[in-house]
Motif scaffolding. Structure first.
Motif, PDB file in Angstrom:
ATOM      1  N   ALA A  80      97.396   9.665  81.732  1.00  0.00           N
ATOM      2  CA  ALA A  80      97.895   9.824  83.102  1.00  0.00           C
ATOM      3  C   ALA A  80      96.889  10.561  83.979  1.00  0.00           C
ATOM      4  N   PRO A  81      96.827  10.188  85.248  1.00  0.00           N
ATOM      5  CA  PRO A  81      95.955  10.923  86.171  1.00  0.00           C
ATOM      6  C   PRO A  81      96.505  12.335  86.412  1.00  0.00           C
ATOM      7  N   GLN A  82      95.608  13.208  86.764  1.00  0.00           N
ATOM      8  CA  GLN A  82      95.979  14.603  87.006  1.00  0.00           C
ATOM      9  C   GLN A  82      97.076  14.716  88.058  1.00  0.00           C
ATOM     10  N   SER A  83      97.029  13.877  89.075  1.00  0.00           N
ATOM     11  CA  SER A  83      98.042  13.950  90.135  1.00  0.00           C
ATOM     12  C   SER A  83      99.443  13.682  89.579  1.00  0.00           C
ATOM     13  N   ARG A  84      99.565  12.740  88.664  1.00  0.00           N
ATOM     14  CA  ARG A  84     100.881  12.448  88.072  1.00  0.00           C
ATOM     15  C   ARG A  84     101.319  13.609  87.189  1.00  0.00           C
ATOM     16  N   LEU A  85     100.392  14.177  86.436  1.00  0.00           N
ATOM     17  CA  LEU A  85     100.738  15.334  85.602  1.00  0.00           C
ATOM     18  C   LEU A  85     101.239  16.482  86.472  1.00  0.00           C
ATOM     19  N   GLN A  86     100.564  16.711  87.593  1.00  0.00           N
ATOM     20  CA  GLN A  86     100.946  17.812  88.481  1.00  0.00           C
ATOM     21  C   GLN A  86     102.297  17.565  89.128  1.00  0.00           C
ATOM     22  N   ARG A  87     102.577  16.316  89.490  1.00  0.00           N
ATOM     23  CA  ARG A  87     103.832  16.011  90.182  1.00  0.00           C
ATOM     24  C   ARG A  87     105.043  16.322  89.319  1.00  0.00           C
ATOM     25  N   CYS A  88     105.086  15.759  88.127  1.00  0.00           N
ATOM     26  CA  CYS A  88     106.296  15.977  87.339  1.00  0.00           C
ATOM     27  C   CYS A  88     106.112  15.767  85.843  1.00  0.00           C
ATOM     28  N   MET A  98     108.355  28.093  73.404  1.00  0.00           N
ATOM     29  CA  MET A  98     107.001  27.547  73.419  1.00  0.00           C
ATOM     30  C   MET A  98     106.383  27.861  74.780  1.00  0.00           C
ATOM     31  N   PRO A  99     105.219  28.502  74.796  1.00  0.00           N
ATOM     32  CA  PRO A  99     104.628  28.904  76.075  1.00  0.00           C
ATOM     33  C   PRO A  99     104.015  27.728  76.825  1.00  0.00           C
ATOM     34  N   GLU A 100     103.846  27.921  78.098  1.00  0.00           N
ATOM     35  CA  GLU A 100     103.152  26.924  78.908  1.00  0.00           C
ATOM     36  C   GLU A 100     101.660  27.076  78.640  1.00  0.00           C
ATOM     37  N   ALA A 101     101.033  26.003  78.177  1.00  0.00           N
ATOM     38  CA  ALA A 101      99.612  26.045  77.844  1.00  0.00           C
ATOM     39  C   ALA A 101      98.770  25.230  78.830  1.00  0.00           C
ATOM     40  N   GLY A 102      99.404  24.756  79.879  1.00  0.00           N
ATOM     41  CA  GLY A 102      98.685  23.988  80.897  1.00  0.00           C
ATOM     42  C   GLY A 102      98.984  22.505  80.799  1.00  0.00           C
ATOM     43  N   MET A 103      98.791  21.820  81.918  1.00  0.00           N
ATOM     44  CA  MET A 103      99.181  20.413  81.995  1.00  0.00           C
ATOM     45  C   MET A 103      98.394  19.512  81.065  1.00  0.00           C
ATOM     46  N   ALA A 117     117.152  12.636  68.920  1.00  0.00           N
ATOM     47  CA  ALA A 117     115.835  13.139  69.314  1.00  0.00           C
ATOM     48  C   ALA A 117     115.011  12.038  69.965  1.00  0.00           C
ATOM     49  N   VAL A 118     115.093  10.815  69.450  1.00  0.00           N
ATOM     50  CA  VAL A 118     114.378   9.686  70.056  1.00  0.00           C
ATOM     51  C   VAL A 118     114.862   9.479  71.489  1.00  0.00           C
ATOM     52  N   ARG A 119     116.169   9.553  71.689  1.00  0.00           N
ATOM     53  CA  ARG A 119     116.717   9.404  73.054  1.00  0.00           C
ATOM     54  C   ARG A 119     116.193  10.495  73.986  1.00  0.00           C
ATOM     55  N   LEU A 120     116.074  11.719  73.472  1.00  0.00           N
ATOM     56  CA  LEU A 120     115.528  12.814  74.292  1.00  0.00           C
ATOM     57  C   LEU A 120     114.091  12.512  74.700  1.00  0.00           C
ATOM     58  N   VAL A 121     113.291  12.063  73.742  1.00  0.00           N
ATOM     59  CA  VAL A 121     111.878  11.756  74.029  1.00  0.00           C
ATOM     60  C   VAL A 121     111.781  10.623  75.032  1.00  0.00           C
ATOM     61  N   GLU A 122     112.527   9.554  74.810  1.00  0.00           N
ATOM     62  CA  GLU A 122     112.472   8.399  75.722  1.00  0.00           C
ATOM     63  C   GLU A 122     112.969   8.758  77.120  1.00  0.00           C
ATOM     64  N   GLY A 123     113.997   9.573  77.200  1.00  0.00           N
ATOM     65  CA  GLY A 123     114.492  10.004  78.501  1.00  0.00           C
ATOM     66  C   GLY A 123     113.474  10.859  79.242  1.00  0.00           C
ATOM     67  N   ALA A 124     112.831  11.762  78.524  1.00  0.00           N
ATOM     68  CA  ALA A 124     111.813  12.604  79.157  1.00  0.00           C
ATOM     69  C   ALA A 124     110.631  11.767  79.634  1.00  0.00           C
ATOM     70  N   GLN A 125     110.246  10.780  78.836  1.00  0.00           N
ATOM     71  CA  GLN A 125     109.143   9.920  79.245  1.00  0.00           C
ATOM     72  C   GLN A 125     109.498   9.147  80.516  1.00  0.00           C
ATOM     73  N   LYS A 126     110.699   8.648  80.563  1.00  0.00           N
ATOM     74  CA  LYS A 126     111.144   7.912  81.750  1.00  0.00           C
ATOM     75  C   LYS A 126     111.138   8.816  82.981  1.00  0.00           C
ATOM     76  N   ARG A 127     111.679  10.020  82.834  1.00  0.00           N
ATOM     77  CA  ARG A 127     111.701  10.962  83.966  1.00  0.00           C
ATOM     78  C   ARG A 127     110.293  11.388  84.385  1.00  0.00           C
ATOM     79  N   ALA A 128     109.384  11.437  83.410  1.00  0.00           N
ATOM     80  CA  ALA A 128     107.999  11.828  83.699  1.00  0.00           C
ATOM     81  C   ALA A 128     107.235  10.731  84.426  1.00  0.00           C
ATOM     82  N   GLY A 129     107.717   9.505  84.306  1.00  0.00           N
ATOM     83  CA  GLY A 129     107.079   8.399  85.016  1.00  0.00           C
ATOM     84  C   GLY A 129     105.769   7.955  84.409  1.00  0.00           C
ATOM     85  N   VAL A 130     105.660   8.091  83.099  1.00  0.00           N
ATOM     86  CA  VAL A 130     104.426   7.640  82.430  1.00  0.00           C
ATOM     87  C   VAL A 130     104.738   6.646  81.333  1.00  0.00           C
TER      88      VAL A 130
END
Length: 103
Positions: free
Chosen positions: A21-29, A58-63, A90-103
């Motif tokens: 993913a481009p940095q702009s997409r990572l920064q957005r969401c 788990m700490p934030e380690a950067g985008m 757990a698979v549903r959680l991962v797939e849902g997060a991916q969808k919300r992330a837009g990647v």
């Protein structure tokens, strides 16, 4: 032994998409969504492994590290899951997060 292959495949796909993913997409969401997922999965693994202990966050380690963070969290969770239903959840959680992330 429960088969966690669907879970590890789902997170590997999400992690690959995050790395591409481009940095702009990572920064957005996408990075925030992935970090939230990593934290949720890490907490879940800790609660299964040691329910009497207070889970660590788990700490934030950067985008640029979130792909690795979700991978580590899922592999930790996969080691302690004992039920096919929980793997599917757990698979549903991962797939849902991916969808919300837009990647």
């Amino acid at each position: 032994m429960v088969d966690t292959t669907p879970l590890t495949r789902a997170v590997d796909h999400f992690a690959d998409r995050l790395r591409a993913a481009p940095q702009s997409r990572l920064q957005r969401c996408a990075a925030g969504e992935a970090l939230g997922l990593a934290q949720e999965l890490a907490r879940w693994a800790q609660l299964v492994e040691a329910p009497e202990a207070e889970p660590r966050v788990m700490p934030e380690a950067g985008m640029f590290a979130v792909a690795d963070q979700i991978t580590v969290a899922v592999h930790d969770l996969a080691l302690v899951l004992k039920d096919e239903g929980k793997v599917a959840e757990a698979v549903r959680l991962v797939e849902g997060a991916q969808k919300r992330a837009g990647v």
